[in-house]
Design a protein around this motif. Structure first.
Motif, mmCIF file in Angstrom:
data_model
loop_
_atom_site.group_PDB
_atom_site.id
_atom_site.type_symbol
_atom_site.label_atom_id
_atom_site.label_comp_id
_atom_site.label_asym_id
_atom_site.label_seq_id
_atom_site.Cartn_x
_atom_site.Cartn_y
_atom_site.Cartn_z
ATOM 1 N N GLY A 114 -8.263 19.347 11.074
ATOM 2 C CA GLY A 114 -7.275 18.806 10.241
ATOM 3 C C GLY A 114 -7.387 17.177 10.109
ATOM 4 O O GLY A 114 -6.187 16.647 9.848
ATOM 5 N N ILE A 115 -8.645 16.805 10.422
ATOM 6 C CA ILE A 115 -8.738 15.275 10.299
ATOM 7 C C ILE A 115 -8.909 14.758 8.802
ATOM 8 O O ILE A 115 -9.871 15.419 8.227
ATOM 9 C CB ILE A 115 -9.705 14.815 11.440
ATOM 10 C CG1 ILE A 115 -9.368 15.130 12.897
ATOM 11 C CG2 ILE A 115 -10.081 13.375 11.153
ATOM 12 C CD1 ILE A 115 -10.690 15.022 13.810
ATOM 13 N N GLU A 116 -8.452 13.751 8.458
ATOM 14 C CA GLU A 116 -8.381 13.490 7.146
ATOM 15 C C GLU A 116 -8.693 11.862 7.104
ATOM 16 O O GLU A 116 -8.472 11.089 8.231
ATOM 17 C CB GLU A 116 -6.994 13.486 6.368
ATOM 18 C CG GLU A 116 -6.688 15.019 6.373
ATOM 19 C CD GLU A 116 -5.428 15.216 5.303
ATOM 20 O OE1 GLU A 116 -5.320 15.790 4.396
ATOM 21 O OE2 GLU A 116 -4.254 14.407 5.967
ATOM 22 N N TYR A 117 -9.554 11.547 5.864
ATOM 23 C CA TYR A 117 -9.503 10.145 5.565
ATOM 24 C C TYR A 117 -8.455 9.714 4.531
ATOM 25 O O TYR A 117 -8.295 9.735 3.692
ATOM 26 C CB TYR A 117 -10.789 9.827 4.675
ATOM 27 C CG TYR A 117 -11.003 8.492 4.405
ATOM 28 C CD1 TYR A 117 -11.702 7.419 5.566
ATOM 29 C CD2 TYR A 117 -11.295 8.166 2.967
ATOM 30 C CE1 TYR A 117 -11.705 6.259 5.010
ATOM 31 C CE2 TYR A 117 -11.275 6.758 2.679
ATOM 32 C CZ TYR A 117 -11.877 5.882 3.642
ATOM 33 O OH TYR A 117 -11.987 4.371 3.226
ATOM 34 N N TYR A 118 -7.277 9.300 5.359
ATOM 35 C CA TYR A 118 -6.195 9.095 4.999
ATOM 36 C C TYR A 118 -5.546 7.643 5.162
ATOM 37 O O TYR A 118 -5.464 7.146 6.310
ATOM 38 C CB TYR A 118 -4.983 10.035 5.838
ATOM 39 C CG TYR A 118 -3.809 10.234 5.209
ATOM 40 C CD1 TYR A 118 -3.474 9.618 4.029
ATOM 41 C CD2 TYR A 118 -2.637 10.594 6.067
ATOM 42 C CE1 TYR A 118 -2.045 9.619 3.592
ATOM 43 C CE2 TYR A 118 -1.502 10.678 5.536
ATOM 44 C CZ TYR A 118 -1.164 10.322 4.213
ATOM 45 O OH TYR A 118 0.280 10.282 3.786
ATOM 46 N N LEU A 119 -5.561 6.966 3.822
ATOM 47 C CA LEU A 119 -5.324 5.640 3.813
ATOM 48 C C LEU A 119 -3.839 5.335 3.168
ATOM 49 O O LEU A 119 -3.624 6.079 2.411
ATOM 50 C CB LEU A 119 -6.415 4.607 3.372
ATOM 51 C CG LEU A 119 -7.901 4.829 3.758
ATOM 52 C CD1 LEU A 119 -8.649 4.364 2.659
ATOM 53 C CD2 LEU A 119 -7.866 4.150 5.153
ATOM 54 N N GLY A 120 -3.377 4.457 3.602
ATOM 55 C CA GLY A 120 -2.112 3.991 2.822
ATOM 56 C C GLY A 120 -1.711 2.587 3.121
ATOM 57 O O GLY A 120 -2.026 1.896 4.124
ATOM 58 N N ILE A 121 -0.738 2.062 2.274
ATOM 59 C CA ILE A 121 0.025 0.789 2.568
ATOM 60 C C ILE A 121 1.128 0.536 2.264
ATOM 61 O O ILE A 121 2.136 1.438 1.432
ATOM 62 C CB ILE A 121 -1.017 -0.369 1.337
ATOM 63 C CG1 ILE A 121 -1.017 -1.797 1.805
ATOM 64 C CG2 ILE A 121 -0.197 -0.006 0.050
ATOM 65 C CD1 ILE A 121 -1.912 -2.069 2.971
ATOM 66 N N ASP A 122 2.040 -0.028 2.892
ATOM 67 C CA ASP A 122 3.496 -0.491 2.659
ATOM 68 C C ASP A 122 3.834 -1.880 3.017
ATOM 69 O O ASP A 122 2.793 -2.683 3.386
ATOM 70 C CB ASP A 122 4.437 0.496 3.494
ATOM 71 C CG ASP A 122 4.453 0.167 4.948
ATOM 72 O OD1 ASP A 122 3.378 -0.532 5.253
ATOM 73 O OD2 ASP A 122 5.227 0.976 5.692
ATOM 74 N N GLY A 123 5.085 -2.495 3.061
ATOM 75 C CA GLY A 123 4.930 -3.902 3.497
ATOM 76 C C GLY A 123 4.724 -4.205 4.582
ATOM 77 O O GLY A 123 4.427 -5.378 4.945
ATOM 78 N N ILE A 124 4.680 -3.510 5.752
ATOM 79 C CA ILE A 124 4.382 -3.341 7.113
ATOM 80 C C ILE A 124 2.872 -3.878 7.356
ATOM 81 O O ILE A 124 2.333 -4.951 7.816
ATOM 82 C CB ILE A 124 4.857 -2.665 8.180
ATOM 83 C CG1 ILE A 124 6.187 -2.502 8.076
ATOM 84 C CG2 ILE A 124 4.253 -2.925 9.368
ATOM 85 C CD1 ILE A 124 6.865 -1.248 8.723
ATOM 86 N N SER A 125 2.212 -2.854 6.808
ATOM 87 C CA SER A 125 0.530 -3.057 6.767
ATOM 88 C C SER A 125 0.076 -4.030 5.620
ATOM 89 O O SER A 125 -0.893 -4.765 6.082
ATOM 90 C CB SER A 125 0.072 -1.955 6.662
ATOM 91 O OG SER A 125 0.308 -1.182 5.361
ATOM 92 N N MET A 126 0.840 -4.341 4.743
ATOM 93 C CA MET A 126 0.323 -5.027 3.792
ATOM 94 C C MET A 126 0.287 -6.474 4.178
ATOM 95 O O MET A 126 -0.727 -7.417 3.835
ATOM 96 C CB MET A 126 1.164 -4.971 2.452
ATOM 97 C CG MET A 126 0.497 -5.935 1.129
ATOM 98 S SD MET A 126 -0.859 -5.056 0.439
ATOM 99 C CE MET A 126 -2.111 -6.143 0.968
#
Length: 614
Positions: A114-126
């Motif tokens: 169940g390992i994914e190449y899962y990326l995302g962005i929000d105000g904290i990480s940006m």
């Protein structure tokens, strides 16, 4: 191809692509290697700005401009990671194609686990991504003086940037851990090969401390993975898992998805707060009804059995939170895990000290915000008072230790320990009520990470400038540098005042917000804790001012004939330090430039944690 996937992946892997390109540069072309590496960091910065533009456009489309009574800006719920992840799953289920403008991208990687190449962005990480790309670009300019093994240095430098950016983008815990570990070896060699006289000792100490913390994170990662989370997973995930077992019962769902694990952690806190049997039955029935509505039926007995897993017990939450906290606290660093930092800073070359103080320390704070608090909120709330005490030890001890130093670089290193204590304090002040004040603390902690990233990188660069000329860092042997180097002296004063927290400069905003938030913190056993902590934190600012002003006096004021022939700061050095000086001023005068897009998501994190049964 999905636009989000392409942009975020390019941002992560452009530095590594340029690192591979260095393999084709022959010996004797070191100057071209430096320019090639600089172009790589510049291209990464440009792509991070494209990611930011897309993110900001998404935020503007969904912005809720209402303010809380405390003046905290909230984001529309649809912009939070959890809501976007659920919406993305629905879009893909309906159309078969993922959305390209939701700031998320996920593709199967190691399907068996169940390992994914899962990326995302929000105000904290940006915010952290932009800080990273800016500082790596400026640090590459500061690396022009590196003469030994230039190709190896540049390759490790660029690979380090990939590791850092991947950590900020990753939303799969396994992927996060891979990028976290990728950072370890480049930094080890960058200190151990290009550092000072005791570089091997400092590099090994850094490696062992960081590896020790990584083991704790790995244990927590595995413990979370072996929890069956099917009652809280998206309906599409549950349906696909059940279809895979071909009618032989209900499939267990194990995940590294940080967004889903945060959802499970919040539901677990809700479950643990229930006291009566009637409340527990109602909680279980709500899950059964939802599963029925989603056409993934289950029985109340099965739900109750899954709620008896270790994840939903206070003991598990305490232990896993402490594992995560230790792992991330070493990186911050938090007392008593701080002793590697002064040695690493003293021996590291100037550009690596800039990266270490400006970015790598922030990875610890980011990990606490992104992983430890959302997944283990029960323990985070229960241990809030003790975390505040640790933060105060950091703030006070770091300030007094800095005052005692005679090594210029070690003084700045202990100053970083003190200032990062404000980050932990802002995160830790989870009150029993009046949660808007905690939102001030969380936003202050995030702002402090950005401000300290700018000021600490600038301070280490200023130390490096004079070390290149004097070849020593003994504060008692300087004095009078302002006379032959007036421009350098003026810029240094500005940068050090920003680190001090002078109003009108970047260091003031975050510390002020944290102290305001701390004043209203209390627990049932310690009703006046916040006021005591806030007073101590404010008084430490005086200690900080004392050692900063004393340092400026010993280094820059007066007259010293030994340094009268020193050349003022060079154009290349100006190109490196001027952007940091400008950012220190702009972010001190106009904090809204960052808060307007960062604050909604930080406040959204607070909302998601406090909207639980307390």
């Amino acid at each position: 191809m999905e636009t989000d996937l392409l942009m975020m992946s390019l941002c992560i892997f452009i530095p590594s692509a340029f690192a591979l390109g260095l393999l084709f540069f022959p010996k004797g072309t070191e100057e071209y290697m430096r320019w090639w590496s600089l172009v790589g960091t510049a291209a990464t910065f440009v792509f991070s700005m494209f990611v930011f533009i897309d993110y900001y456009a998404m935020l503007q489309r969904n912005q809720d401009n209402t303010l809380t009574p405390a003046g905290i800006r909230r984001a529309d719920a649809s912009t939070q990671l959890s809501a976007r992840a659920e919406a993305a799953a629905n879009v893909k289920a309906r159309s078969g194609e993922p959305s390209s403008d939701d700031g998320l991208a996920r593709y199967p990687w190691i399907g068996r686990f169940g390992i994914e190449y899962y990326l995302g962005i929000d105000g904290i990480s940006m915010a952290m991504v932009l800080l990273t790309t800016v500082l790596f670009f400026l640090s590459m300019i500061a690396s022009w003086g590196i003469e030994k093994h230039v190709k190896g240095y540049c390759m490790l430098f660029l690979i380090l940037e990939t590791g850092v950016l991947g950590t900020f983008f990753a939303l799969d815990f396994f992927l996060f851990y891979i990028f976290w570990e990728v950072m370890l070896l480049p930094m080890y060699f960058l200190i151990g090969i290009w550092g000072g006289p005791r570089r091997e000792y400092a590099a090994i100490k850094f490696f062992l401390y960081t590896l020790f913390g990584s083991v704790f994170i790995l244990i927590a990662l595995l413990a979370f993975y072996f929890t069956d989370v099917q009652d809280f997973a998206p309906k599409e995930t549950v349906a696909a898992a059940n279809a895979a077992v071909k009618g032989k019962g209900t499939a267990e769902i194990h995940t590294f998805d940080l967004v889903l694990l945060a959802k499970v952690g919040k539901q677990g806190m809700d479950w643990m707060h229930l006291e009566s049997e009637a409340e527990r039955k109602k909680f279980v029935q709500a899950i059964v009804d939802r599963r029925e509505k989603e056409r993934n039926p289950t029985s109340a007995a099965d739900v109750e059995r899954r709620l008896e897993q270790a994840f939903f017990s206070p003991t598990f939450q305490y232990v896993m939170f402490l594992f995560l906290f230790v792992g991330f606290a070493i990186k911050v660093p938090i007392f008593p895990f701080h002793t590697w930092l002064p040695d690493a800073h003293v021996e590291a070359p100037t550009p690596i000290s800039m990266i270490l103080a400006g970015i790598l320390l922030k990875l610890g704070g980011y990990g606490i915000l992104r992983i430890a608090y959302p997944i283990c909120p029960w323990a985070a709330h229960a241990l809030a008072y003790y975390l505040c005490i640790l933060a105060m030890i950091n703030i006070i001890y770091g300030a007094f230790a800095a005052m005692a130093q005679t090594d210029f670089k070690k003084l700045v290193a202990y100053s970083s320990i003190s200032h990062m204590g404000y980050v932990l304090l802002g995160i830790a002040v989870w009150p029993e009520s009046n949660f808007n004040n905690w939102a001030w603390g969380m936003n202050g902690a995030m702002y402090q990470m950005i401000a300290h990233g700018i000021s600490s990188a600038g301070m280490f660069f200023c130390v490096g400038v004079i070390y290149d000329r004097a070849h020593h860092r003994n504060l008692d042997n300087f004095r009078g540098l302002n006379e032959p180097m007036p421009l350098y002296g003026g810029i240094s004063a500005l940068i050090f005042f920003a680190g001090l927290g002078l109003p009108g400069l970047c260091g003031f905003v975050g510390e002020f917000m944290v102290i305001l938030s701390t004043w209203n913190f209390s627990t049932p056993d310690h009703p006046h804790a916040g006021k005591v902590l806030a007073i101590l934190a404010a008084l430490t600012v005086v200690i900080t001012a004392a050692y900063i002003l004393w340092t400026l006096q010993r280094v820059y004021l007066g007259t010293n004939p030994a340094y009268k022939d020193y050349k003022d700061i060079t154009p290349r050095e100006l190109v490196c330090i001027i952007p940091l000086a400008i950012l220190a001023i702009v972010l001190g005068i106009l904090p809204v430039l960052i808060l307007q897009w960062m604050e909604p998501h930080v406040t959204g994190l607070v909302d998601s944690l406090v909207q639980l049964k307390m």
